[in-house]
Design an enzyme around this catalytic site. Structure first.
Site, short mmCIF file in Angstrom:
data_model
loop_
_atom_site.label_atom_id
_atom_site.label_comp_id
_atom_site.label_asym_id
_atom_site.label_seq_id
_atom_site.Cartn_x
_atom_site.Cartn_y
_atom_site.Cartn_z
N SER A 1 0.84 -1.20 0.00
CA SER A 1 0.00 0.00 0.00
C SER A 1 0.87 1.24 0.00
CB SER A 1 -0.90 0.01 1.24
OG SER A 1 -1.55 1.25 1.40
N TYR B 1 -2.61 -1.10 10.07
CA TYR B 1 -2.48 -1.27 8.63
C TYR B 1 -1.15 -0.72 8.13
CZ TYR B 1 -3.79 -1.15 3.67
OH TYR B 1 -3.83 -1.34 2.30
#
Length: 258
Positions: free
Chosen positions: A148, A162
């Site tokens: 990401s 995350y």
């Protein structure tokens, strides 16, 4: 001209796509199959994985499905062994598995932290390890992990689990690439900005989140799954045989200006 066309030829290659029943996994599975790969769509929900495989077969490609629970590390190894038993080899691993639990850092729960790391990072390593054990004796292969843009950029929301797990994935990619280059195994990461999937729909449907997000992206939009599929095809293909240890940001220019 044939030598250039062959750079993207995946005929005879077997691709294991973990998380292949999701939106990103579906696009990548279809893309790899379009260039000749036999795709094994793996997912926790077998019906979803089978639906993707069925769609590929109807379109003229080669695909099957298998149930995979990445939280069962022993089962991960058994799943890879079964695929090798059926097809003889696994040339390409694509890991699209990931999740998010949002909470302020000062309130983040231990059980949520452990779950995020188990799904986003621990499973990624043991997937790669299980596949590499076959590839080391089989002449090499390709590993592609979907990370990401938040692996490198913080965000003023409760993304601590995350961001930290995806940051760890980036370093994992570099380390595995360094260790396994001698076996002709290339390991790379695809790092998108927010991508239009069901997982992030609640964020994209929130104007207070979506509008500032798009305003920060120089190209003025979020990523689509097709944007990721194109890069995955390249990284899986002979065209990327000398590309390893890289995190490629598919972010419309976000990391260029932040």
């Amino acid at each position: 001209m044939d030598k250039y066309r062959s750079l993207f030829n995946l005929d005879g290659k077997v691709a294991l796509v973990a998380g292949g029943g999701g939106d990103i996994g579906k696009a990548i599975s279809e893309g790899l199959a379009s260039f000749g790969a036999t795709v094994v769509v793996c997912g926790r929900t077998l019906d979803k994985a089978q639906a993707v495989a069925d769609g590929i077969v109807v379109a003229g490609g080669k695909a099957s499905s298998i149930k995979l629970d990445v939280l069962d590390i022993k089962g991960v190894g058994c799943c890879v062994d079964e695929i090798v038993a059926q097809h003889g080899h696994v040339d390409i691993l694509v890991n699209c598995v990931g999740t998010q639990i949002e909470a302020p850092a000062e309130e983040y729960k231990e059980e949520d932290w452990d779950r995020i790391f188990a799904i986003n990072l621990k499973s990624a390593f043991f997937l790669s390890q299980s596949v590499a054990k076959h590839q080391i004796s089989g002449g090499g292969g390709k590993h592609i992990h979907v990370t990401s843009v938040r692996s490198a950029l913080g965000i003023r929301r409760g993304f601590i689990g995350y961001c930290a797990s995806k940051g760890g994935m980036n370093m994992m990619v570099k380390q595995l690439a360094s260790e396994w280059a001698k076996y002709n195994i290339c390991v790379n990461g695809i790092a998108p900005t927010f991508t239009r999937t069901e997982l992030v729909r609640p964020y994209l449907d929130d104007p207070q989140f979506y509008n500032p997000l798009v305003a920060r992206i120089p190209m003025g939009r979020i990523a689509e799954t097709l944007d990721l599929a194109g890069l995955a095809i390249y990284l899986a293909a002979p065209a990327a045989d000398f590309t390893t240890g890289q995190i490629v940001y598919v972010d419309g220019g976000v990391t260029a200006c932040q």
